[in-house]
Write a protein that holds these residues in place. Structure first.
Motif, PDB file in Angstrom:
ATOM      1  N   SER A  85      31.445  35.606  38.795  1.00 52.18           N
ATOM      2  CA  SER A  85      30.444  35.108  37.838  1.00 52.18           C
ATOM      3  C   SER A  85      29.639  36.258  37.243  1.00 52.18           C
ATOM      4  CB  SER A  85      29.515  34.122  38.536  1.00 52.18           C
ATOM      5  OG  SER A  85      28.904  34.770  39.640  1.00 52.18           O
ATOM      6  N   ALA A  86      29.823  37.464  37.772  1.00 56.16           N
ATOM      7  CA  ALA A  86      29.129  38.623  37.213  1.00 56.16           C
ATOM      8  C   ALA A  86      29.798  39.134  35.937  1.00 56.16           C
ATOM      9  CB  ALA A  86      29.080  39.745  38.245  1.00 56.16           C
ATOM     10  N   TYR A  87      31.042  38.687  35.692  1.00 58.50           N
ATOM     11  CA  TYR A  87      31.822  39.227  34.577  1.00 58.50           C
ATOM     12  C   TYR A  87      32.180  38.147  33.570  1.00 58.50           C
ATOM     13  CZ  TYR A  87      32.265  43.143  37.720  1.00 58.50           C
ATOM     14  OH  TYR A  87      31.973  44.186  38.554  1.00 58.50           O
ATOM     15  N   ALA A  88      32.081  38.482  32.301  1.00 59.81           N
ATOM     16  CA  ALA A  88      32.422  37.513  31.258  1.00 59.81           C
ATOM     17  C   ALA A  88      33.112  38.220  30.097  1.00 59.81           C
ATOM     18  CB  ALA A  88      31.164  36.813  30.764  1.00 59.81           C
ATOM     19  N   ALA A  89      33.765  37.441  29.253  1.00 57.51           N
ATOM     20  CA  ALA A  89      34.402  37.967  28.042  1.00 57.51           C
ATOM     21  C   ALA A  89      34.255  36.937  26.931  1.00 57.51           C
ATOM     22  CB  ALA A  89      35.870  38.283  28.296  1.00 57.51           C
ATOM     23  N   ILE A  90      34.382  37.412  25.682  1.00 60.58           N
ATOM     24  CA  ILE A  90      34.146  36.576  24.498  1.00 60.58           C
ATOM     25  C   ILE A  90      35.388  36.550  23.626  1.00 60.58           C
ATOM     26  CG2 ILE A  90      32.783  36.342  22.366  1.00 60.58           C
ATOM     27  CD1 ILE A  90      30.516  37.874  23.867  1.00 60.58           C
ATOM     28  N   GLY A  91      35.715  35.375  23.107  1.00 61.18           N
ATOM     29  CA  GLY A  91      36.724  35.252  22.066  1.00 61.18           C
ATOM     30  C   GLY A  91      36.098  34.672  20.814  1.00 61.18           C
ATOM     31  N   ILE A  92      36.437  35.240  19.660  1.00 64.26           N
ATOM     32  CA  ILE A  92      35.987  34.697  18.375  1.00 64.26           C
ATOM     33  C   ILE A  92      37.219  34.324  17.562  1.00 64.26           C
ATOM     34  CG2 ILE A  92      34.887  35.230  16.163  1.00 64.26           C
ATOM     35  CD1 ILE A  92      32.780  36.770  17.631  1.00 64.26           C
ATOM     36  N   GLN A  93      37.303  33.065  17.144  1.00 61.40           N
ATOM     37  CA  GLN A  93      38.456  32.547  16.414  1.00 61.40           C
ATOM     38  C   GLN A  93      38.084  32.356  14.953  1.00 61.40           C
ATOM     39  OE1 GLN A  93      40.170  29.158  18.361  1.00 61.40           O
ATOM     40  NE2 GLN A  93      41.346  28.501  16.581  1.00 61.40           N
ATOM     41  N   VAL A 102      33.633  32.905  28.420  1.00 61.76           N
ATOM     42  CA  VAL A 102      33.906  32.395  29.766  1.00 61.76           C
ATOM     43  C   VAL A 102      33.694  33.521  30.765  1.00 61.76           C
ATOM     44  CG1 VAL A 102      35.534  30.581  29.127  1.00 61.76           C
ATOM     45  CG2 VAL A 102      36.371  32.899  29.479  1.00 61.76           C
ATOM     46  N   ASP A 103      33.347  33.139  32.028  1.00 62.92           N
ATOM     47  CA  ASP A 103      33.242  34.188  33.047  1.00 62.92           C
ATOM     48  C   ASP A 103      34.529  34.215  33.881  1.00 62.92           C
ATOM     49  OD1 ASP A 103      33.120  32.207  34.993  1.00 62.92           O
ATOM     50  OD2 ASP A 103      30.928  32.283  35.155  1.00 62.92           O
ATOM     51  N   TYR A 104      34.626  35.208  34.768  1.00 67.51           N
ATOM     52  CA  TYR A 104      35.868  35.406  35.514  1.00 67.51           C
ATOM     53  C   TYR A 104      36.147  34.230  36.439  1.00 67.51           C
ATOM     54  CZ  TYR A 104      39.470  37.664  38.306  1.00 67.51           C
ATOM     55  OH  TYR A 104      40.645  37.957  38.944  1.00 67.51           O
ATOM     56  N   ALA A 105      35.056  33.488  36.785  1.00 70.29           N
ATOM     57  CA  ALA A 105      35.240  32.302  37.627  1.00 70.29           C
ATOM     58  C   ALA A 105      35.784  31.126  36.817  1.00 70.29           C
ATOM     59  CB  ALA A 105      33.918  31.931  38.282  1.00 70.29           C
ATOM     60  N   GLY A 106      35.875  31.292  35.496  1.00 67.11           N
ATOM     61  CA  GLY A 106      36.448  30.246  34.652  1.00 67.11           C
ATOM     62  C   GLY A 106      35.417  29.338  33.986  1.00 67.11           C
ATOM     63  N   ARG A 134      25.362  38.769  32.701  1.00 64.84           N
ATOM     64  CA  ARG A 134      26.791  38.963  32.906  1.00 64.84           C
ATOM     65  C   ARG A 134      27.210  40.324  32.373  1.00 64.84           C
ATOM     66  NH1 ARG A 134      28.762  34.051  34.419  1.00 64.84           N
ATOM     67  NH2 ARG A 134      27.034  32.563  34.588  1.00 64.84           N
ATOM     68  N   HIS A 135      28.138  40.959  33.093  1.00 65.34           N
ATOM     69  CA  HIS A 135      28.745  42.192  32.611  1.00 65.34           C
ATOM     70  C   HIS A 135      29.848  41.797  31.621  1.00 65.34           C
ATOM     71  CE1 HIS A 135      30.076  46.349  32.689  1.00 65.34           C
ATOM     72  NE2 HIS A 135      31.317  45.937  32.928  1.00 65.34           N
TER      73      HIS A 135
END
Lengths: 368, 368
Positions: free
Chosen positions: A85-93, A104-108, A143-144
């Motif tokens: 939960s410390a890590y996240a990523a972004i998608g732009i469509q 979303v974070d790494y935990a989903g 979040r990182h």
């Protein structure tokens, strides 16, 4: 088909450690909370190696200890579980007339899902602004941020956007939206290996391919044509715009930017037994089947997934496509299914593409 | 496009050693005879590791020492060079009416090239007999036989042949002939990475794909059709049989089994300026270009290679295909070239597929 690896690089200890970190993460993703001893037993790694690897992952806040593990004889051991939960990523469509940002974070867990209408001429600045807002929101939540991917329908946009998004504190990639949707489907399926094809109708008629679980390719499926110059393309026959125009003769889709509501309308009429809608869907499905036959002949993916607008209409499109595949003697060889990821699969895949880096053991810099 | 690896396996020392053996073999293939110190310097491996690896390779007769290495300051060192003449592999290519057997050793020398006419109904027993004759010939020459591959135009033949060729003392694989031809082209080019597409006209209209240098796929490109049931396929328009029928109206290719002589005749007439031959080649080339546009749109290979019969006619086909690719806005993006491997590329690729296993460090059992 036998396969060989690409040119090997010398295997130094960093490579070994990266691979082993990935093995531990995969084990926990697949089996849930496990003791160090259980991880060692099922991965074939020594207990000392597992202790060192899990220590590293705990320091990076990708694992945490969760009390005692039940499934073990003798002295109870501390179980480890994925955190992330410390890590996240972004998608732009980038869709016609609309931008979607998803984190979303790494935990989903989904952290944000934003939609913005935009004017085509302001596309680039709108994307940059949305990216910056989303990035700071994710960081506000402590979040990182592992990275951000922009999903675009055309490679022509790639360099343009990548150029204007270059920022020192954020890893930005730009990729084909159908390929990213395929990445999201692959994580959803939880099958890291194998072949998968995602067919998108959101912007033209596009295909995203994942081969052997990691090689990604994709592009315009709709460009296919067979005949003298000016012959209709597959997209002319099976594209969503054509489908809406034919199925809904009474309103003008060229007035629409987002075809979503019109596609819902087609589904409603088909459900009500409207003859024009049903005939149009049969026509579209059979030409779609000709596109799927090409993919099957060339690549033979285990599963072909009808995405976004095609998924909305899958109950009518898939039978017609299957009939066409049978005509090519391929129906038995391949699975054709509807996506369950909705209209934002590419945005999700954009985020997932960065989380996947952690899965393969490329763990980020320690936080804080 | 970013890529991620398939599910990682634990990296044990066997994996590390296999990878490092491959690195040493690649270095010697790329740089020629080198001292142990030079190998260590350029691969980043320790001198102790290099000594152990090269000792192993010498024991397996894949390397030998060749006097003194010039390119080194100070005390001259013994140079090591690839040998590999102890190891060989066989490819058998099934073409209309003819079987071709070809054997090469790891050093790249051709040990045998045989052709046999066969009756379709006796195909299987002829393949088995030819495989056994070729295998014993290679062994008579004291070579360790790494394996044998049968190149077939249709996956339907695969299980049939694999079943009848099962023998305890020989590794036998059966694979798609266009894919194996692509494997031969890849080794010929000496580029282990990257994408490559091989287009074969030897049995229908087939494509063999190599993606990221190692993922192999392929199948019927000619099956592509766009239109109602019964519409012509790409093969109807661009297949070699159609080309011969149209370019040589005065003789009946259905009487022929091997189209090679007829294709040579088409080339001769085109060279002589025959209008019918030239018009037919322009037609075939432009439809071939539509097939190449499909590959470019979906996979965008760095190079597309016109093979076998198409290579014989490449000087007329490539300009017409390029014109078609331009119509799709793709001409600049892709290279289209003629194969230089002749009509037996698939047989060569069948042998190479087994030699490739050595390249990636899967060194065989010690000989004798």
């Amino acid at each position: 088909m036998t396969t060989t690896r690409a040119e090997p690089q010398p295997a130094d200890f960093a490579d070994v450690r990266t691979t082993n970190l990935a093995v531990v993460l995969r084990h926990l993703r697949a089996h849930g909370p496990s003791s160090r001893a259980a991880i060692a037993a099922s991965t074939g790694l020594t207990k000392a190696t597992v202790s060192s690897l899990t220590g590293d992952l705990i320091a990076h806040r990708l694992l945490r200890e969760t009390g005692l593990s039940g499934n073990r004889i003798g002295r109870p051991a501390t179980a480890l579980t994925l955190d992330g939960s410390a890590y996240a990523a972004i998608g732009i469509q980038v869709s016609p007339g609309q931008l979607t940002a998803l984190a979303v974070d790494y935990a989903g867990d989904q952290l944000l899902l934003w939609h913005r209408a935009f004017e085509p001429r302001r596309m680039n600045s709108e994307i940059v602004a949305l990216a910056q807002r989303a990035a700071s929101r994710v960081r506000q939540h402590g979040r990182h941020l592992l990275g951000l991917t922009v999903a675009v329908p055309s490679p022509d946009l790639r360099d343009l956007i990548a150029g204007s998004l270059r920022q020192k504190d954020l890893v930005v990639t730009v990729a084909h939206h159908a390929v990213l949707a395929a990445v999201a489907e692959q994580r959803q399926a939880g099958r890291p290996g194998g072949d998968l094809a995602y067919i998108s109708g959101a912007a033209g008629l596009e295909a995203g391919l994942i081969l052997d679980g990691h090689v990604r390719r994709g592009g315009r499926l709709g460009g296919f044509t067979l005949g003298p110059a000016g012959s209709p393309t597959l997209q002319d026959q099976a594209g969503i715009e054509t489908l809406v125009k034919r199925a809904l003769p009474d309103f003008d889709p060229s007035a629409l930017i987002d075809l979503g509501p019109a596609v819902e309308q087609v589904a409603a009429r088909a459900r009500a037994g409207d003859a024009v809608a049903l005939a149009t869907l049969a026509h579209t499905g059979s030409y779609l089947g000709q596109g799927l036959a090409v993919l099957t002949n060339l690549i033979n993916p285990e599963v072909m997934i009808l995405g976004d607008h095609f998924a909305t209409l899958a109950e009518w499109l898939i039978p017609a496509a299957r009939a066409e595949l049978s005509r090519h003697g391929k129906a038995s060889a391949v699975r054709v299914v509807a996506s369950t990821l909705g209209l934002h699969a590419a945005a999700l895949g954009g985020a997932v593409a960065h989380l996947d880096q952690v899965d393969i053991g490329r763990i980020p810099q320690p936080v804080g």
